[in-house]
Design a protein around this motif. Sequence first.
Motif, mmCIF file in Angstrom:
data_model
loop_
_atom_site.group_PDB
_atom_site.id
_atom_site.type_symbol
_atom_site.label_atom_id
_atom_site.label_comp_id
_atom_site.label_asym_id
_atom_site.label_seq_id
_atom_site.Cartn_x
_atom_site.Cartn_y
_atom_site.Cartn_z
ATOM 1 N N HIS A 194 36.353 43.357 39.420
ATOM 2 C CA HIS A 194 35.600 42.300 38.343
ATOM 3 C C HIS A 194 36.714 41.823 37.683
ATOM 4 O O HIS A 194 37.972 41.975 37.669
ATOM 5 C CB HIS A 194 34.991 43.419 37.115
ATOM 6 C CG HIS A 194 35.934 44.180 36.622
ATOM 7 N ND1 HIS A 194 35.989 45.548 37.144
ATOM 8 C CD2 HIS A 194 36.776 44.153 35.695
ATOM 9 C CE1 HIS A 194 37.002 46.115 36.442
ATOM 10 N NE2 HIS A 194 37.422 45.369 35.217
ATOM 11 N N CYS A 216 35.466 39.302 34.734
ATOM 12 C CA CYS A 216 34.859 39.069 33.324
ATOM 13 C C CYS A 216 34.383 40.205 32.432
ATOM 14 O O CYS A 216 33.819 39.902 31.357
ATOM 15 C CB CYS A 216 33.917 37.541 33.565
ATOM 16 S SG CYS A 216 32.469 38.042 34.125
ATOM 17 N N PHE A 217 34.607 41.292 33.139
ATOM 18 C CA PHE A 217 34.054 42.449 32.311
ATOM 19 C C PHE A 217 34.993 43.056 31.423
ATOM 20 O O PHE A 217 36.137 43.423 31.982
ATOM 21 C CB PHE A 217 33.178 43.327 33.400
ATOM 22 C CG PHE A 217 33.060 44.740 32.626
ATOM 23 C CD1 PHE A 217 31.819 45.090 32.043
ATOM 24 C CD2 PHE A 217 34.105 45.862 32.989
ATOM 25 C CE1 PHE A 217 31.749 46.091 31.677
ATOM 26 C CE2 PHE A 217 33.593 47.121 32.694
ATOM 27 C CZ PHE A 217 32.525 47.338 32.081
ATOM 28 N N GLY A 259 28.715 38.039 32.922
ATOM 29 C CA GLY A 259 28.113 37.808 34.309
ATOM 30 C C GLY A 259 28.357 36.470 34.935
ATOM 31 O O GLY A 259 27.769 35.992 35.814
ATOM 32 N N CYS A 311 31.949 41.216 40.841
ATOM 33 C CA CYS A 311 31.350 42.785 40.630
ATOM 34 C C CYS A 311 30.026 43.055 41.421
ATOM 35 O O CYS A 311 29.361 43.738 41.208
ATOM 36 C CB CYS A 311 31.084 42.893 39.124
ATOM 37 S SG CYS A 311 29.760 41.988 38.619
ATOM 38 N N SER A 326 24.807 41.558 40.527
ATOM 39 C CA SER A 326 26.301 41.595 39.442
ATOM 40 C C SER A 326 26.075 42.961 38.882
ATOM 41 O O SER A 326 25.084 43.466 38.047
ATOM 42 C CB SER A 326 26.314 40.530 38.668
ATOM 43 O OG SER A 326 25.415 40.258 37.759
HETATM 44 FE FE1 FES Z 1 32.315 39.061 36.376
HETATM 45 FE FE2 FES Z 1 30.298 40.959 36.751
HETATM 46 S S1 FES Z 1 32.501 41.181 36.136
HETATM 47 S S2 FES Z 1 30.012 38.901 36.895
#
Ligand code: FES
Length: 237
Positions: free
Chosen positions: A35, A37-38, A46, A51, A61
């Motif tokens: 991942h 952006c999590f 998202g 992910c 995702s």
């Molecule tokens: Fe980026 Fe899920 S971690 S879309």
Amino acid sequence: MTDELNFLLDGVEIPFHKGQTIMQAATAAGAYIPHLCFHPDLAPHGSCRLCIVDVNGKTVSSCTQPAEDRQEVHSNIPELQQARLRLIQLLFAEGNHFCPSCEVSGNCQLQALAYDLGMTHYHYAPFSAVRAQDGSHPELFIDRDRCILCDLCGRASCSSDNKNVYGLSGRGEQTHLIFRSNSGNLADTAASVNDHAAHICPVGCILPKQGNYMQTIGNRLYDNAPIHKVGNHRMDD
Ligand code: FES
């Protein structure tokens, strides 16, 4: 009969409670799904799609997909690893990521994922973007050419720092990082180097002006073990 809910991630049982996403449950259980952006403390975005997992033949995702009891989830399979590699190669083409000279080399999640996924070349023609930098702030420097538009800083600024300093603006290839001040300069916001937002960047876009290049090679986070073993060092930030 037990009340415990769980699903299988690549054959390993992952417990979860109602309302958790696949990613949240996997992270809490110490399992790694790639991942960018999590972050477990922030609402999912998202956007990076690193992910992605397979659930019943569908690619979803995992940071936005609610976990379900007895679900079979596959993450570490060749098709998904190949798709992730292409996503990483797109990010390398879209921004200017010159790892050997970057302050966060060895601690960068984008670089670590590229290594982990076996990236050996660009694949896509580099965009060679030239975006406005911001050196106005006394403690922070912003290199927008390294921004991957994950909005972790924007979400951390709102939820953790209660400041609403960082955001994204524009559409498509014009999307870029902004600072919420009348001048548009970071110096005219309430940003501080002590903010959660100032340390959550998974790449080298938001940089403290002091203390860079202090870690010697061999002592950086991803020097001795790959990201799928080390995980996301920003989790504790
Ligand atoms: Fe980026 Fe899920 S971690 S879309």
